[in-house]
Design a protein around this motif. Structure first.
Motif, short mmCIF file in Angstrom:
data_model
loop_
_atom_site.label_atom_id
_atom_site.label_comp_id
_atom_site.label_asym_id
_atom_site.label_seq_id
_atom_site.Cartn_x
_atom_site.Cartn_y
_atom_site.Cartn_z
N VAL A 76 0.85 -1.20 0.00
CA VAL A 76 0.00 0.00 0.00
C VAL A 76 0.88 1.25 0.00
O VAL A 76 0.63 2.21 -0.74
CB VAL A 76 -0.96 0.00 1.21
CG1 VAL A 76 -1.60 1.37 1.43
CG2 VAL A 76 -2.06 -1.05 1.01
N THR B 241 -11.46 8.17 -3.45
CA THR B 241 -10.68 7.92 -2.23
C THR B 241 -11.60 7.48 -1.09
O THR B 241 -11.17 7.32 0.04
CB THR B 241 -9.92 9.19 -1.80
OG1 THR B 241 -10.84 10.27 -1.74
CG2 THR B 241 -8.81 9.51 -2.78
N ASN C 204 2.27 0.44 -11.45
CA ASN C 204 1.00 0.37 -12.17
C ASN C 204 1.23 -0.11 -13.59
O ASN C 204 2.25 0.18 -14.21
CB ASN C 204 0.33 1.75 -12.22
CG ASN C 204 -0.13 2.19 -10.85
OD1 ASN C 204 -0.27 1.37 -9.95
ND2 ASN C 204 -0.33 3.47 -10.69
N ILE D 57 -4.94 5.59 -0.32
CA ILE D 57 -5.54 4.56 -1.16
C ILE D 57 -6.60 5.16 -2.09
O ILE D 57 -7.47 5.90 -1.65
CB ILE D 57 -6.14 3.46 -0.26
CG1 ILE D 57 -5.02 2.77 0.53
CG2 ILE D 57 -6.93 2.45 -1.09
CD1 ILE D 57 -5.50 2.01 1.75
N THR D 58 -6.45 4.81 -3.37
CA THR D 58 -7.34 5.36 -4.39
C THR D 58 -7.87 4.21 -5.24
O THR D 58 -7.10 3.31 -5.60
CB THR D 58 -6.54 6.32 -5.31
OG1 THR D 58 -5.85 7.24 -4.48
CG2 THR D 58 -7.46 7.09 -6.23
N ASN E 109 0.16 8.54 -1.38
CA ASN E 109 -0.68 9.68 -0.99
C ASN E 109 -2.08 9.26 -0.55
O ASN E 109 -2.99 10.08 -0.49
CB ASN E 109 -0.80 10.67 -2.15
CG ASN E 109 0.56 11.15 -2.61
OD1 ASN E 109 1.40 11.51 -1.78
ND2 ASN E 109 0.81 11.13 -3.90
N ASP F 112 -10.77 6.24 -9.30
CA ASP F 112 -9.96 7.23 -8.57
C ASP F 112 -10.62 7.78 -7.30
O ASP F 112 -10.16 8.77 -6.75
CB ASP F 112 -9.55 8.41 -9.47
CG ASP F 112 -8.56 7.98 -10.54
OD1 ASP F 112 -7.79 7.03 -10.27
OD2 ASP F 112 -8.55 8.57 -11.62
N SER G 9 6.90 3.08 -11.80
CA SER G 9 5.62 2.82 -11.16
C SER G 9 5.27 1.35 -11.26
O SER G 9 5.62 0.71 -12.26
CB SER G 9 4.53 3.65 -11.84
OG SER G 9 3.26 3.14 -11.52
N ARG H 292 2.44 1.60 -3.46
CA ARG H 292 1.48 1.91 -4.52
C ARG H 292 0.74 3.23 -4.34
O ARG H 292 0.48 3.96 -5.30
CB ARG H 292 0.47 0.77 -4.62
CG ARG H 292 -0.48 1.04 -5.74
CD ARG H 292 -1.32 -0.12 -6.10
NE ARG H 292 -2.03 0.23 -7.33
CZ ARG H 292 -3.10 -0.38 -7.77
NH1 ARG H 292 -3.57 -1.40 -7.09
NH2 ARG H 292 -3.67 -0.01 -8.88
N TRP H 293 0.33 3.46 -3.09
CA TRP H 293 -0.48 4.65 -2.83
C TRP H 293 0.17 5.53 -1.75
O TRP H 293 -0.38 5.66 -0.65
CB TRP H 293 -1.88 4.24 -2.36
CG TRP H 293 -2.72 3.55 -3.39
CD1 TRP H 293 -3.13 4.05 -4.58
CD2 TRP H 293 -3.32 2.23 -3.28
NE1 TRP H 293 -3.93 3.13 -5.24
CE2 TRP H 293 -4.06 2.01 -4.46
CE3 TRP H 293 -3.29 1.24 -2.30
CZ2 TRP H 293 -4.78 0.84 -4.68
CZ3 TRP H 293 -3.99 0.07 -2.52
CH2 TRP H 293 -4.72 -0.13 -3.70
#
Ligand SMILES: [Zn+2]
Length: 131
Positions: free
Chosen positions: A25, A41, A126, A33-34, A31, A39, A124, A28-29
């Motif tokens: 987490v 939050t 992603n 969790i999205t 800033n 997208d 990234s 990956r996120w």
């Protein structure tokens, strides 16, 4: 995340599924969790299944969804240990070493290596999205 110093420590550290999830987490996120789909939050966490239910699109998602790890049954612990290996072995690492160190087949080691290198190249974890 306090980084494990040796591979043995790393494997042990990431073998706790909650620790592994927390690390993933954070990677990956950073800033927050999205939802990978919309997208949003706003979501609720299903602790027993380690997934989130999005309040935006009402679908559930895991930390793997939409990443290089999405379509593989390989556990987060192995992914994180492999990432640790790649980050810490300055002279490079082969699929044979991943296979031996993480107790996976050489084919799986090769697959992971390629996915992680791809992520490093893109900066990234992603997956490529869009056209
Ligand atoms: Zn959503």
């Amino acid at each position: 995340m306090n980084s494990p110093a040796t591979l043995l420590e790393a494997v042990k550290y990431f073998s706790d599924p909650d620790v592994a999830l927390g690390c993933m987490v954070a990677i990956r996120w950073p800033n927050g969790i999205t939802c990978p789909r919309c997208d949003s939050t706003e979501h609720s966490f299903v602790r027993t299944r380690r997934i989130w239910i999005c309040k935006g699109c009402k679908k559930h998602f895991s930390v793997k969804l939409g990443t290089i790890m999405e379509d593989s049954p390989i556990g987060l612990d192995k992914w994180l240990s492999a990432m640790w290996l790649l980050a810490n072995c300055k002279n490079g690492i082969s699929s044979y070493e991943i296979s031996r160190d993480l107790n996976v087949t050489q084919k799986t080691g090769w697959f992971m290596l390629h996915r992680i290198r791809y992520a490093q190249h893109n900066g990234s974890i992603n997956k490529m999205t869009g056209l």
